[in-house]
Design an enzyme around this catalytic site. Sequence first.
Site, PDB file in Angstrom:
ATOM      1  N   GLU A  74       0.823  -1.211   0.000  1.00 25.64           N
ATOM      2  CA  GLU A  74       0.000   0.000   0.000  1.00 25.64           C
ATOM      3  C   GLU A  74       0.861   1.266   0.000  1.00 25.64           C
ATOM      4  O   GLU A  74       0.381   2.352   0.337  1.00 25.64           O
ATOM      5  CB  GLU A  74      -0.947  -0.037   1.199  1.00 25.64           C
ATOM      6  CG  GLU A  74      -1.917  -1.213   1.098  1.00 25.64           C
ATOM      7  CD  GLU A  74      -2.931  -1.268   2.217  1.00 25.64           C
ATOM      8  OE1 GLU A  74      -2.509  -1.337   3.383  1.00 25.64           O
ATOM      9  OE2 GLU A  74      -4.131  -1.240   1.917  1.00 25.64           O
ATOM     10  N   HIS A  93      -1.861   4.109   8.199  1.00 32.48           N
ATOM     11  CA  HIS A  93      -3.047   3.497   7.585  1.00 32.48           C
ATOM     12  C   HIS A  93      -3.382   2.237   8.372  1.00 32.48           C
ATOM     13  O   HIS A  93      -2.502   1.416   8.640  1.00 32.48           O
ATOM     14  CB  HIS A  93      -2.754   3.148   6.122  1.00 32.48           C
ATOM     15  CG  HIS A  93      -3.757   2.227   5.500  1.00 32.48           C
ATOM     16  ND1 HIS A  93      -5.104   2.486   5.506  1.00 32.48           N
ATOM     17  CD2 HIS A  93      -3.600   1.037   4.860  1.00 32.48           C
ATOM     18  CE1 HIS A  93      -5.738   1.498   4.894  1.00 32.48           C
ATOM     19  NE2 HIS A  93      -4.852   0.601   4.498  1.00 32.48           N
ATOM     20  N   HIS A  95      -6.582  -0.945   9.303  1.00 33.28           N
ATOM     21  CA  HIS A  95      -7.858  -1.591   9.002  1.00 33.28           C
ATOM     22  C   HIS A  95      -8.627  -1.713  10.324  1.00 33.28           C
ATOM     23  O   HIS A  95      -9.214  -2.751  10.610  1.00 33.28           O
ATOM     24  CB  HIS A  95      -7.632  -2.979   8.386  1.00 33.28           C
ATOM     25  CG  HIS A  95      -6.866  -2.961   7.104  1.00 33.28           C
ATOM     26  ND1 HIS A  95      -6.430  -4.110   6.489  1.00 33.28           N
ATOM     27  CD2 HIS A  95      -6.469  -1.935   6.310  1.00 33.28           C
ATOM     28  CE1 HIS A  95      -5.786  -3.788   5.367  1.00 33.28           C
ATOM     29  NE2 HIS A  95      -5.791  -2.476   5.248  1.00 33.28           N
ATOM     30  N   TYR A 120     -12.170  17.109  20.397  1.00 31.96           N
ATOM     31  CA  TYR A 120     -10.890  16.570  19.948  1.00 31.96           C
ATOM     32  C   TYR A 120     -10.993  15.914  18.573  1.00 31.96           C
ATOM     33  O   TYR A 120     -10.045  15.943  17.805  1.00 31.96           O
ATOM     34  CB  TYR A 120     -10.292  15.615  20.991  1.00 31.96           C
ATOM     35  CG  TYR A 120      -9.663  16.415  22.093  1.00 31.96           C
ATOM     36  CD1 TYR A 120      -8.400  16.973  21.936  1.00 31.96           C
ATOM     37  CD2 TYR A 120     -10.360  16.679  23.265  1.00 31.96           C
ATOM     38  CE1 TYR A 120      -7.838  17.756  22.917  1.00 31.96           C
ATOM     39  CE2 TYR A 120      -9.807  17.464  24.258  1.00 31.96           C
ATOM     40  CZ  TYR A 120      -8.534  17.998  24.080  1.00 31.96           C
ATOM     41  OH  TYR A 120      -7.989  18.782  25.041  1.00 31.96           O
ATOM     42  N   HIS A 160     -12.592  -0.640   3.769  1.00 34.87           N
ATOM     43  CA  HIS A 160     -11.152  -0.872   3.857  1.00 34.87           C
ATOM     44  C   HIS A 160     -10.556  -0.275   5.131  1.00 34.87           C
ATOM     45  O   HIS A 160     -10.129  -1.014   6.007  1.00 34.87           O
ATOM     46  CB  HIS A 160     -10.504  -0.317   2.582  1.00 34.87           C
ATOM     47  CG  HIS A 160      -9.046  -0.552   2.465  1.00 34.87           C
ATOM     48  ND1 HIS A 160      -8.371  -0.426   1.273  1.00 34.87           N
ATOM     49  CD2 HIS A 160      -8.109  -0.867   3.383  1.00 34.87           C
ATOM     50  CE1 HIS A 160      -7.092  -0.682   1.459  1.00 34.87           C
ATOM     51  NE2 HIS A 160      -6.906  -0.949   2.738  1.00 34.87           N
TER      52      HIS A 160
END
Length: 210
Positions: A74, A93, A95, A120, A160
């Site tokens: 990725e 990144h 999942h 926040y 995703h």
Amino acid sequence: MTETQAREAICRLGASLFARGLTFGSSGNISVRLPDGGYLMTPTNVALDGLDPARLSRLDADGTALAGDQPTKEAVLHRVMYEGRADAGAVVHLHSTHSVAVSVLADIDPADVLPPITAYYVMRVGRLPLVPYYPPGDAALAEAVRRLVGRHHAVLLANHGPVVAGTSLSAAAGAIEELEETARLHLLLHGRRTRPLTAEQVAELRSRFG
Ligand SMILES: [Zn+2]
């Protein structure tokens, strides 16, 4: 942050994310932009709790792998975030379960997926657009992200998971953790009447904290 410090910080963050269940298996990836314009990136097919500082992928400014193990499949997602955001020093990144769950809901606003539940969330994430589904690694996925990153440091890939850039590794980690917790709160609150922050309260936070 020196390259040595960055290598250690990536491994510490990976172990911490894994220990807290924010990543699992060999999912999730982390990168840092180095002072010379190159990158450190987590390798492909490795669990984030098993990272070795010496084996992280070292890429040059063009994204060519120079040393270490092969970078995550990725990697292009990270590259697109850096190319679109000159201030980005790190990208994370995941999942992560609750963010993925929200990305699958049928009735979300693709321009801004989560309501402003807490201050926040507004300060660390802000508006969160949904990127349409494309298979992992598909060039169209990178292009869809590219169209959004100038205006957003956080995006949610449909079915995703989230991709978040920060000025530093700790800023990117703080933002993606805030996003995951807000997704969890959103799901907890499902079916209840809620009082998210008002448009005025959100505008006040944005003027005060940028
Ligand atoms: Zn992914």
